[in-house]
Design a protein around this motif. Sequence first.
Motif, PDB file in Angstrom:
ATOM      1  N   SER A 178       0.845  -1.188   0.000  1.00 32.34           N
ATOM      2  CA  SER A 178       0.000   0.000   0.000  1.00 32.34           C
ATOM      3  C   SER A 178       0.887   1.247   0.000  1.00 32.34           C
ATOM      4  O   SER A 178       1.954   1.270   0.617  1.00 32.34           O
ATOM      5  CB  SER A 178      -0.918   0.013   1.223  1.00 32.34           C
ATOM      6  OG  SER A 178      -0.167  -0.133   2.420  1.00 32.34           O
ATOM      7  N   GLY A 180       1.039   5.575   0.411  1.00 36.57           N
ATOM      8  CA  GLY A 180       0.371   6.775   0.894  1.00 36.57           C
ATOM      9  C   GLY A 180       1.226   8.008   0.696  1.00 36.57           C
ATOM     10  O   GLY A 180       2.457   7.943   0.740  1.00 36.57           O
ATOM     11  N   THR A 186      -5.750  13.793   6.251  1.00 36.61           N
ATOM     12  CA  THR A 186      -6.188  12.749   5.318  1.00 36.61           C
ATOM     13  C   THR A 186      -7.299  13.226   4.383  1.00 36.61           C
ATOM     14  O   THR A 186      -7.644  12.529   3.439  1.00 36.61           O
ATOM     15  CB  THR A 186      -6.677  11.509   6.093  1.00 36.61           C
ATOM     16  OG1 THR A 186      -7.741  11.894   6.977  1.00 36.61           O
ATOM     17  CG2 THR A 186      -5.532  10.907   6.920  1.00 36.61           C
ATOM     18  N   SER A 212      -3.425   4.331  -1.114  1.00 35.74           N
ATOM     19  CA  SER A 212      -4.309   4.445   0.048  1.00 35.74           C
ATOM     20  C   SER A 212      -4.644   5.883   0.405  1.00 35.74           C
ATOM     21  O   SER A 212      -5.231   6.135   1.460  1.00 35.74           O
ATOM     22  CB  SER A 212      -3.649   3.764   1.264  1.00 35.74           C
ATOM     23  OG  SER A 212      -3.450   2.391   1.010  1.00 35.74           O
ATOM     24  N   VAL A 215      -1.641  10.158   4.174  1.00 32.96           N
ATOM     25  CA  VAL A 215      -1.332   9.707   5.536  1.00 32.96           C
ATOM     26  C   VAL A 215      -0.686  10.859   6.283  1.00 32.96           C
ATOM     27  O   VAL A 215      -0.114  11.769   5.672  1.00 32.96           O
ATOM     28  CB  VAL A 215      -0.386   8.471   5.540  1.00 32.96           C
ATOM     29  CG1 VAL A 215      -1.077   7.261   4.957  1.00 32.96           C
ATOM     30  CG2 VAL A 215       0.917   8.764   4.799  1.00 32.96           C
ATOM     31  N   ASP A 219       1.101   8.224  11.162  1.00 33.25           N
ATOM     32  CA  ASP A 219       0.854   6.982  10.422  1.00 33.25           C
ATOM     33  C   ASP A 219       2.152   6.266  10.050  1.00 33.25           C
ATOM     34  O   ASP A 219       2.125   5.071   9.750  1.00 33.25           O
ATOM     35  CB  ASP A 219       0.065   7.269   9.139  1.00 33.25           C
ATOM     36  CG  ASP A 219      -1.380   7.632   9.416  1.00 33.25           C
ATOM     37  OD1 ASP A 219      -2.024   6.900  10.179  1.00 33.25           O
ATOM     38  OD2 ASP A 219      -1.855   8.650   8.879  1.00 33.25           O
ATOM     39  N   VAL A 225       0.593   2.399   6.087  1.00 33.80           N
ATOM     40  CA  VAL A 225       0.871   1.976   4.711  1.00 33.80           C
ATOM     41  C   VAL A 225       2.281   1.391   4.642  1.00 33.80           C
ATOM     42  O   VAL A 225       3.091   1.587   5.551  1.00 33.80           O
ATOM     43  CB  VAL A 225       0.740   3.156   3.711  1.00 33.80           C
ATOM     44  CG1 VAL A 225      -0.701   3.622   3.602  1.00 33.80           C
ATOM     45  CG2 VAL A 225       1.663   4.306   4.101  1.00 33.80           C
TER      46      VAL A 225
END
Length: 352
Positions: A178, A180, A186, A212, A215, A219, A225
């Motif tokens: 994934s 980000g 976000t 995704s 972020v 995160d 991610v």
Amino acid sequence: MVKPLVIALDGMGGDGAPEIVVRGAALAKERLQKVEFLIFGKSDLLEPLVAKELLLEGCVEIRHTDQVVSNHDKPSYALRNLKESSMRKAIDAVHAGDADCCVSAGNTGALMALAMFGLRTLSGVSRPAICSFFPTQKGETCMLDLGANVECSAQHLVQFAVMGEVFARTVMGIAKPSVGLLNIGTEDLKGRDEIKQAAAMLRESPLPIHFSGFVEGDDIAAGTVDVVVTDGFTGNVALKTAEGTSRLISAFLREAFQSSTVAKIGYLIARRAMAKLRYRVDPRRYNGAVLLGLNGIAVKSHGGTDALGFANAIGVAADMFTHGFIEKMKADFETLDREGPPVPEGAAVKVS
């Protein structure tokens, strides 16, 4: 007969060179059976060190050079005046086909400049990026750029996302990583125009990237991610902040366990748990920043690492070559050049 992997090493780069380079090569040899090393540097210093390492017998070639890139040398100076340096020669060995990849613990700016000049960038890549690992609550993630590009356009960020996704697949072994974009929130409306444009381009990308969205800073450690993409200014600040926080927590723990006799007894009871924590956050395990986007594999080891950390950087370079990182990167950028990504309507995106 299987051709051995050949790794070029800058024998004089790093605070502990050449000792940590030679010892690191020996430690790496324990994991990488079919590997040979080309070590560039001062032979009078390297030869006795290599002779002490039984694991390196018959798998090392030392190529003498007197010039060394110091930590104080500017990239432009290294490029113009240090053409015979151990760092330059290690990179040239990859370009000439004498080595499959190279590793250096030397001056980061000089390494980036020399590698860009010697290896060039892949077709479709405007700017290389520095990528490295971060420990997270879920395991580890990779993040780029960590300082090579202070200002980035939307297309640069998209290219970083492609490079990071391939790195996560090939080196980290994640089947569908994934991705980000690091942002101040976000929500779709937050962030600079370049970040919002990059997000739109990634959502419409012809490549099967698992994007995704945005972020935030917290995160990164959470492992939300697998690949965190940002510009080099933000990435470098995040990296240095994480390193400083790690040192701060270590200092607090040390101070707490030394504060009283009861605390010292508590440490003895928690010894195994503390050892597990030290292993989990040991920066040597995550050593090996990669210069992504080049037409060849060049890995930057932390300058202050020890032999174990340098061995891990060698391992990163070996994994990239073994798993066909460059070939997979070329294939993705060929698709990107052929089919997109589209530039959002009204967006003025300039690639320099």
